[in-house]
Design a protein around this motif. Structure first.
Motif, PDB file in Angstrom:
ATOM      1  N   UNK A  77      -4.152   4.134   0.511  1.00  0.00           N
ATOM      2  CA  UNK A  77      -4.414   4.440   1.552  1.00  0.00           C
ATOM      3  C   UNK A  77      -5.786   5.554   1.535  1.00  0.00           C
ATOM      4  N   UNK A  78      -5.266   6.711   1.206  1.00  0.00           N
ATOM      5  CA  UNK A  78      -6.758   7.512   0.675  1.00  0.00           C
ATOM      6  C   UNK A  78      -8.131   6.804   0.018  1.00  0.00           C
ATOM      7  N   UNK A  79      -7.750   6.459  -0.723  1.00  0.00           N
ATOM      8  CA  UNK A  79      -8.693   5.619  -1.254  1.00  0.00           C
ATOM      9  C   UNK A  79      -9.254   4.854  -0.640  1.00  0.00           C
ATOM     10  N   UNK A  80      -8.703   4.051   0.334  1.00  0.00           N
ATOM     11  CA  UNK A  80      -9.477   3.203   1.413  1.00  0.00           C
ATOM     12  C   UNK A  80     -10.477   3.711   2.434  1.00  0.00           C
ATOM     13  N   UNK A  81     -10.828   5.102   1.883  1.00  0.00           N
ATOM     14  CA  UNK A  81     -11.819   6.381   2.513  1.00  0.00           C
ATOM     15  C   UNK A  81     -10.818   6.987   4.512  1.00  0.00           C
ATOM     16  N   UNK A  82      -9.135   6.563   4.646  1.00  0.00           N
ATOM     17  CA  UNK A  82      -8.183   6.770   5.602  1.00  0.00           C
ATOM     18  C   UNK A  82      -8.049   8.487   5.068  1.00  0.00           C
ATOM     19  N   UNK A  83      -8.708   9.132   5.735  1.00  0.00           N
ATOM     20  CA  UNK A  83      -8.520  11.148   5.369  1.00  0.00           C
ATOM     21  C   UNK A  83      -8.006  11.706   5.897  1.00  0.00           C
ATOM     22  N   UNK A 118       0.726  -0.918  -0.112  1.00  0.00           N
ATOM     23  CA  UNK A 118      -0.234   0.130  -0.274  1.00  0.00           C
ATOM     24  C   UNK A 118       0.778   1.442   0.473  1.00  0.00           C
ATOM     25  N   UNK A 119       0.153   2.190  -0.775  1.00  0.00           N
ATOM     26  CA  UNK A 119       0.894   3.500  -0.747  1.00  0.00           C
ATOM     27  C   UNK A 119      -0.140   4.380  -0.396  1.00  0.00           C
ATOM     28  N   UNK A 153       1.081   5.542   9.309  1.00  0.00           N
ATOM     29  CA  UNK A 153       1.415   4.049   8.540  1.00  0.00           C
ATOM     30  C   UNK A 153       2.069   4.307   7.734  1.00  0.00           C
ATOM     31  N   UNK A 154       1.577   4.763   6.848  1.00  0.00           N
ATOM     32  CA  UNK A 154       2.967   4.984   5.588  1.00  0.00           C
ATOM     33  C   UNK A 154       4.526   4.836   6.238  1.00  0.00           C
ATOM     34  N   UNK A 155       4.886   5.703   7.261  1.00  0.00           N
ATOM     35  CA  UNK A 155       6.079   5.051   8.086  1.00  0.00           C
ATOM     36  C   UNK A 155       6.546   4.338   8.391  1.00  0.00           C
ATOM     37  N   UNK A 156       5.007   4.018   9.154  1.00  0.00           N
ATOM     38  CA  UNK A 156       5.774   1.747   9.210  1.00  0.00           C
ATOM     39  C   UNK A 156       5.727   1.017   8.313  1.00  0.00           C
ATOM     40  N   UNK A 157       4.272   1.320   7.489  1.00  0.00           N
ATOM     41  CA  UNK A 157       4.585   0.402   6.635  1.00  0.00           C
ATOM     42  C   UNK A 157       6.507   0.600   5.377  1.00  0.00           C
ATOM     43  N   UNK A 158       6.842   1.630   5.893  1.00  0.00           N
ATOM     44  CA  UNK A 158       8.275   1.876   4.843  1.00  0.00           C
ATOM     45  C   UNK A 158       8.959   1.062   5.438  1.00  0.00           C
ATOM     46  N   UNK A 159       9.346   1.382   6.429  1.00  0.00           N
ATOM     47  CA  UNK A 159       9.785   0.483   8.092  1.00  0.00           C
ATOM     48  C   UNK A 159       9.578  -0.894   7.574  1.00  0.00           C
ATOM     49  N   UNK A 160       8.478  -1.088   7.549  1.00  0.00           N
ATOM     50  CA  UNK A 160       8.049  -2.697   7.532  1.00  0.00           C
ATOM     51  C   UNK A 160       8.383  -3.465   6.108  1.00  0.00           C
TER      52      UNK A 160
END
Length: 72
Positions: free
Chosen positions: A45-51, A40-41, A59-66
């Protein structure tokens, strides 16, 4: 920060980053594995409704770390 391998589920990851309120959003979007999460980018995340940008940034910071931890 925990690596992807240390999380057993999407819900566990969301709890770890204090974003568990988005659990239903992730399940509704059929994001049911950490492999899917790491794909996910911000756009997704925006398209999923996370405004809220702060929540997406967290979330992006954690995803990048993973992603970085899974390469090692």
């Amino acid at each position: 920060m925990k690596s992807q391998q240390e999380f057993q589920s999407v819900d566990e990851w969301l709890r770890y980053i204090n974003m568990e309120k988005y659990s239903e959003v992730f399940h509704g979007a059929n994001i049911n594995s950490l492999d899917k999460v790491t794909g996910l980018g911000d756009k997704e995340l925006r398209e999923m409704g996370i405004k809220l940008i702060g929540h997406r940034n967290k979330m992006n910071k954690s995803i990048k770390a993973m992603r970085e931890n899974s390469v090692q």
